[in-house]
Scaffold this motif. Structure first.
Motif, PDB file in Angstrom:
ATOM      1  N   PRO A 178       0.809  -1.230   0.000  1.00  0.00           N
ATOM      2  CA  PRO A 178       0.000   0.000   0.000  1.00  0.00           C
ATOM      3  C   PRO A 178       0.841   1.279   0.000  1.00  0.00           C
ATOM      4  O   PRO A 178       0.371   2.327  -0.458  1.00  0.00           O
ATOM      5  CB  PRO A 178      -0.825  -0.121   1.290  1.00  0.00           C
ATOM      6  N   ASP A 179       2.054   1.209   0.508  1.00  0.00           N
ATOM      7  CA  ASP A 179       2.896   2.406   0.569  1.00  0.00           C
ATOM      8  C   ASP A 179       3.619   2.681  -0.748  1.00  0.00           C
ATOM      9  O   ASP A 179       3.573   3.792  -1.282  1.00  0.00           O
ATOM     10  CB  ASP A 179       3.924   2.272   1.705  1.00  0.00           C
ATOM     11  N   SER A 180       4.277   1.647  -1.278  1.00  0.00           N
ATOM     12  CA  SER A 180       5.062   1.833  -2.507  1.00  0.00           C
ATOM     13  C   SER A 180       4.270   1.556  -3.781  1.00  0.00           C
ATOM     14  O   SER A 180       4.629   2.019  -4.862  1.00  0.00           O
ATOM     15  CB  SER A 180       6.295   0.931  -2.477  1.00  0.00           C
ATOM     16  N   GLY A 181       3.190   0.802  -3.639  1.00  0.00           N
ATOM     17  CA  GLY A 181       2.412   0.432  -4.820  1.00  0.00           C
ATOM     18  C   GLY A 181       3.029  -0.699  -5.618  1.00  0.00           C
ATOM     19  O   GLY A 181       2.505  -1.081  -6.664  1.00  0.00           O
ATOM     20  N   LYS A 182       4.130  -1.282  -5.122  1.00  0.00           N
ATOM     21  CA  LYS A 182       4.803  -2.362  -5.836  1.00  0.00           C
ATOM     22  C   LYS A 182       4.189  -3.711  -5.471  1.00  0.00           C
ATOM     23  O   LYS A 182       3.748  -3.919  -4.342  1.00  0.00           O
ATOM     24  CB  LYS A 182       6.297  -2.372  -5.513  1.00  0.00           C
ATOM     25  N   LYS A 183       4.206  -4.612  -6.447  1.00  0.00           N
ATOM     26  CA  LYS A 183       3.716  -5.961  -6.210  1.00  0.00           C
ATOM     27  C   LYS A 183       4.828  -6.836  -5.630  1.00  0.00           C
ATOM     28  O   LYS A 183       5.992  -6.674  -5.978  1.00  0.00           O
ATOM     29  CB  LYS A 183       3.204  -6.588  -7.504  1.00  0.00           C
ATOM     30  N   TYR A 184       4.449  -7.754  -4.764  1.00  0.00           N
ATOM     31  CA  TYR A 184       5.412  -8.695  -4.214  1.00  0.00           C
ATOM     32  C   TYR A 184       4.750 -10.061  -4.078  1.00  0.00           C
ATOM     33  O   TYR A 184       3.522 -10.164  -3.949  1.00  0.00           O
ATOM     34  CB  TYR A 184       5.934  -8.213  -2.862  1.00  0.00           C
ATOM     35  N   ALA A 185       5.571 -11.114  -4.140  1.00  0.00           N
ATOM     36  CA  ALA A 185       5.056 -12.475  -4.003  1.00  0.00           C
ATOM     37  C   ALA A 185       4.760 -12.769  -2.541  1.00  0.00           C
ATOM     38  O   ALA A 185       5.602 -12.537  -1.671  1.00  0.00           O
ATOM     39  CB  ALA A 185       6.059 -13.474  -4.554  1.00  0.00           C
ATOM     40  N   VAL A 186       3.556 -13.278  -2.276  1.00  0.00           N
ATOM     41  CA  VAL A 186       3.170 -13.594  -0.899  1.00  0.00           C
ATOM     42  C   VAL A 186       3.938 -14.808  -0.396  1.00  0.00           C
ATOM     43  O   VAL A 186       4.393 -14.841   0.750  1.00  0.00           O
ATOM     44  CB  VAL A 186       1.650 -13.854  -0.828  1.00  0.00           C
ATOM     45  N   GLY A 187       4.085 -15.822  -1.243  1.00  0.00           N
ATOM     46  CA  GLY A 187       4.788 -17.039  -0.866  1.00  0.00           C
ATOM     47  C   GLY A 187       5.995 -17.259  -1.744  1.00  0.00           C
ATOM     48  O   GLY A 187       6.867 -16.391  -1.844  1.00  0.00           O
ATOM     49  N   TYR A 188       6.037 -18.403  -2.425  1.00  0.00           N
ATOM     50  CA  TYR A 188       7.154 -18.689  -3.326  1.00  0.00           C
ATOM     51  C   TYR A 188       7.121 -17.746  -4.525  1.00  0.00           C
ATOM     52  O   TYR A 188       6.052 -17.286  -4.943  1.00  0.00           O
ATOM     53  CB  TYR A 188       7.117 -20.145  -3.775  1.00  0.00           C
TER      54      TYR A 188
END
Length: 279
Positions: A178-188
């Motif tokens: 929510p801060d950077s707006g970047k996507k990240y993988a939750v798991g693997y």
């Protein structure tokens, strides 16, 4: 008598030779015409593939190409589909257009397979080309599961796709910061594929980019329920057996060996997949 027979035979042979020579000289060979006008059709098909598989999230469409022999004038070809779920419309060509791509859209349920024959109308089909194709389309089934990850002490909801007979895939699940707006993988960070055999044994072959460690780079995983996994210079080897599928509880146990090629391993950690329905 013998002399008369020889003479008669010689005369007949000479007549036959003259006749054959005469026929040969008078015969004129006409090469068969392959023009569209001569054979009664102008259109034929080409396709790179006729069998397709789709994840439930994939766009449901495939394509093929319609070609024509004579491209000098405007013309419209009628295409016919044997399956109403795969619609094709008449295709118009401008003067000078020799081929056009056709995109076939469809909508079939996940976990189903459909077949359709798409053909050029017989009157318009060029007899020396392919005028019809049988297309087979499979849309993989989607399951829902809770993924409990022992290495990271975390859990999250994930889809699981059936991608073949006894073969399944856990896709990468992303969330947005929510801060950077970047996507990240939750798991693997890599799609994890596993197989379940008739004995309900689950196998995970090496995946070299399962997650990223800031000190060692990408970390791989391999099934290690038999504790036979070993690190090599480029990957890891072993049976790949990760655990079993408990059909009564709809749960898979995954014993996964976390390794860095040519360096070593973090060890074996247990993950669990708990499904909402039986596989």
């Amino acid at each position: 008598m013998k002399r008369l027979f020889k003479y008669t035979f010689a005369v007949l042979a000479g007549v036959m030779a003259m006749t054959i020579t005469s026929c040969t000289e008078e015969y004129e060979y006409d090469a068969p015409s392959t023009s569209a006008a001569a054979v009664g059709g102008n259109f034929f098909l080409s396709a790179d593939a006729t069998s397709f598989t789709y994840l439930p999230t994939d766009e449901q469409s495939f394509s093929f190409v319609v070609n024509r022999v004579d491209s000098t004038k405007e013309e419209t070809v009628t295409l016919i589909s044997s399956n109403a779920k795969f619609t094709v419309a008449p295709l118009s060509f401008a003067a000078g257009e020799k081929s056009k791509k056709v995109v076939v859209n469809f909508d079939i349920p996940s976990g189903s397979t459909e077949v359709t024959t798409i053909a050029v109308d017989s009157i318009q089909a060029f007899i020396y080309g392919v005028s019809r194709y049988d297309f087979k389309v499979t849309r993989f089934k989607q399951y829902t599961a809770t993924f409990v990850m022992g290495m990271f002490q975390a859990q999250y909801e994930t889809p699981v796709y059936q991608v073949g007979d006894g073969k399944y895939m856990i896709p990468v699940v992303y969330e947005t910061d929510p801060d950077s707006g970047k996507k990240y993988a939750v798991g693997y960070e890599e799609d994890i594929v596993f197989t379940v055999n008739a004995k309900k044994q689950v196998f995970v072959d090496p995946h070299l980019h399962a997650w990223y460690n800031s000190n060692y780079g990408y970390v791989g995983i391999i099934g290690n329920a038999d504790e036979d996994a070993k690190v090599t210079e480029t990957s890891a080897v072993g049976s790949g057996l990760a655990g079993t599928y408990d059909a009564e509880n709809k749960m898979i146990e995954l014993n996964l060996y976390h390794f860095v090629p040519n360096l070593g391993a973090f060890g074996t950690f247990k993950d669990y997949l708990v499904f909402t329905e039986d596989l």
